[in-house]
Enzyme design. Sequence first.
Site, PDB file in Angstrom:
ATOM      1  N   HIS A  37       1.035  -1.329  -0.079  1.00  0.00           N
ATOM      2  CA  HIS A  37      -0.047   0.004  -0.128  1.00  0.00           C
ATOM      3  C   HIS A  37       0.900   1.203  -0.113  1.00  0.00           C
ATOM      4  CE1 HIS A  37      -2.742  -2.641   2.358  1.00  0.00           C
ATOM      5  NE2 HIS A  37      -3.520  -2.485   1.239  1.00  0.00           N
ATOM      6  N   GLN A  61     -18.482  -5.577  -0.731  1.00  0.00           N
ATOM      7  CA  GLN A  61     -17.722  -6.481  -1.632  1.00  0.00           C
ATOM      8  C   GLN A  61     -17.248  -7.843  -0.853  1.00  0.00           C
ATOM      9  OE1 GLN A  61     -14.313  -3.428  -1.885  1.00  0.00           O
ATOM     10  NE2 GLN A  61     -12.875  -5.254  -1.850  1.00  0.00           N
ATOM     11  N   SER A 185      -0.160  -8.561   1.695  1.00  0.00           N
ATOM     12  CA  SER A 185      -1.433  -8.707   1.690  1.00  0.00           C
ATOM     13  C   SER A 185      -1.783  -8.396   3.128  1.00  0.00           C
ATOM     14  CB  SER A 185      -2.054  -9.849   1.295  1.00  0.00           C
ATOM     15  OG  SER A 185      -3.346  -9.964   1.762  1.00  0.00           O
ATOM     16  N   ARG A 187      -4.310  -9.695   4.562  1.00  0.00           N
ATOM     17  CA  ARG A 187      -4.507 -10.918   5.083  1.00  0.00           C
ATOM     18  C   ARG A 187      -3.613 -11.856   5.559  1.00  0.00           C
ATOM     19  NH1 ARG A 187      -8.837 -10.312   1.127  1.00  0.00           N
ATOM     20  NH2 ARG A 187     -10.660 -10.646   2.041  1.00  0.00           N
TER      21      ARG A 187
HETATM   22  P1  AMP Z   1      -6.563  -3.672  -0.170  1.00  0.00           P
HETATM   23  O1  AMP Z   1      -6.334  -2.802   0.959  1.00  0.00           O
HETATM   24  O2  AMP Z   1      -6.326  -5.120  -0.111  1.00  0.00           O
HETATM   25  O3  AMP Z   1      -7.963  -3.576  -0.699  1.00  0.00           O
HETATM   26  O4  AMP Z   1      -5.587  -3.134  -1.216  1.00  0.00           O
HETATM   27  C1  AMP Z   1      -5.602  -1.876  -1.557  1.00  0.00           C
HETATM   28  C2  AMP Z   1      -4.908  -1.501  -2.851  1.00  0.00           C
HETATM   29  O5  AMP Z   1      -3.349  -1.737  -2.703  1.00  0.00           O
HETATM   30  C3  AMP Z   1      -5.417  -2.389  -4.110  1.00  0.00           C
HETATM   31  O6  AMP Z   1      -5.388  -1.425  -5.377  1.00  0.00           O
HETATM   32  C4  AMP Z   1      -4.230  -3.526  -3.935  1.00  0.00           C
HETATM   33  O7  AMP Z   1      -4.375  -4.255  -5.492  1.00  0.00           O
HETATM   34  C5  AMP Z   1      -3.119  -2.902  -3.770  1.00  0.00           C
HETATM   35  N1  AMP Z   1      -2.174  -3.755  -3.047  1.00  0.00           N
HETATM   36  C6  AMP Z   1      -2.464  -4.737  -2.145  1.00  0.00           C
HETATM   37  N2  AMP Z   1      -1.306  -5.444  -1.967  1.00  0.00           N
HETATM   38  C7  AMP Z   1      -0.316  -5.080  -2.957  1.00  0.00           C
HETATM   39  C8  AMP Z   1       0.881  -5.676  -3.042  1.00  0.00           C
HETATM   40  N3  AMP Z   1       1.430  -6.573  -2.400  1.00  0.00           N
HETATM   41  N4  AMP Z   1       1.682  -4.881  -4.017  1.00  0.00           N
HETATM   42  C9  AMP Z   1       0.808  -3.843  -4.733  1.00  0.00           C
HETATM   43  N5  AMP Z   1      -0.243  -3.499  -4.341  1.00  0.00           N
HETATM   44  C10 AMP Z   1      -0.902  -4.070  -3.518  1.00  0.00           C
END
Ligand code: AMP
Length: 283
Positions: A37, A61, A185, A187
């Site tokens: 992020h 979602q 992630s 998660r």
């Molecule tokens: P999320 O909080 O998981 O919904 O992710 C928010 C944004 O960050 C989304 O556009 C994801 O694709 C991006 N994102 C999450 N993990 C990664 C990662 N390891 N590398 C690059 N972007 C990421």
Amino acid sequence: MEILNTVAALHARTEMWRRENKRIGLVPTMGALHEGHLQLVRAAAQECDVVVTSIFVNPTQFNNAEDFQLYPRLPEADATLLAPAGCTALFLPSVAEMYPQPTVLRFDFGALERVMEGAHRPGHFNGVATVVSKLFHLSSPHRAYFGQKDLQQVAIVRQLVADLSFNLELVAFPTVREADGLAMSSRNRRLDAAARTVAPLLYQALQQAAVVVQEGQATPAAVLEAAQGVLATEPTIQTEYVEVVDAQTLQPLAEWQPGQAVAVCLAAYIGGVRLIDNVVVAR
Ligand code: AMP
């Protein structure tokens, strides 16, 4: 960095920035921030005058109530990470603020959402498109930053931008990984020690698959076999899907053309935690 909790406050800010001819970057997230992020935020800070990062665990979602409840929420810690990365404003709304009434509008992305995440998480991309549309309207960004880790989400948002004529540039940022290859992630925080040890196998499976994509005589079926072979070495990995797809249309490939961009995508449960990852390789 200021923290904005209401739709009205964000709207007022972005209208002011627009009047001042500031270039606005938007980074939508669900929080529990990690280096992936933060790299998006840093890229936005380099390319734009102001950066809005949203943190909103978007209920529409999630197709699984337990997954929504267990999703990590760390807004205070997140806020301390965002300012040094160059974030101008953190948008941190409540569910009632984002959804004062249930939405009636439904999105249907056709073939794009009938595969992979869309197929396994019914309603997921409707929720994504709903919240992303709201965020685009509220922050009127010049550029919006998304991660390629969520390859299908990028494709869906690209379609959304095209179909609804959002006047912005979509930036698809490469996946940021841990030293052992595991895609970062939120998660990952939920993995116990045993699951964390096993988790890098997901990327190893994709790397094996990528090698086969580039072999002259190989078929998509052989690529699948290579990935599945690696995943099968670890009984605690429950694979939900592995797909070899066209990197643009995301449709499964039975055969391929020279030069075609191929994506190998997977979702798997490890220790009860659902992880996704992908690689994109030119054939
Ligand atoms: P999320 O909080 O998981 O919904 O992710 C928010 C944004 O960050 C989304 O556009 C994801 O694709 C991006 N994102 C999450 N993990 C990664 C990662 N390891 N590398 C690059 N972007 C990421």
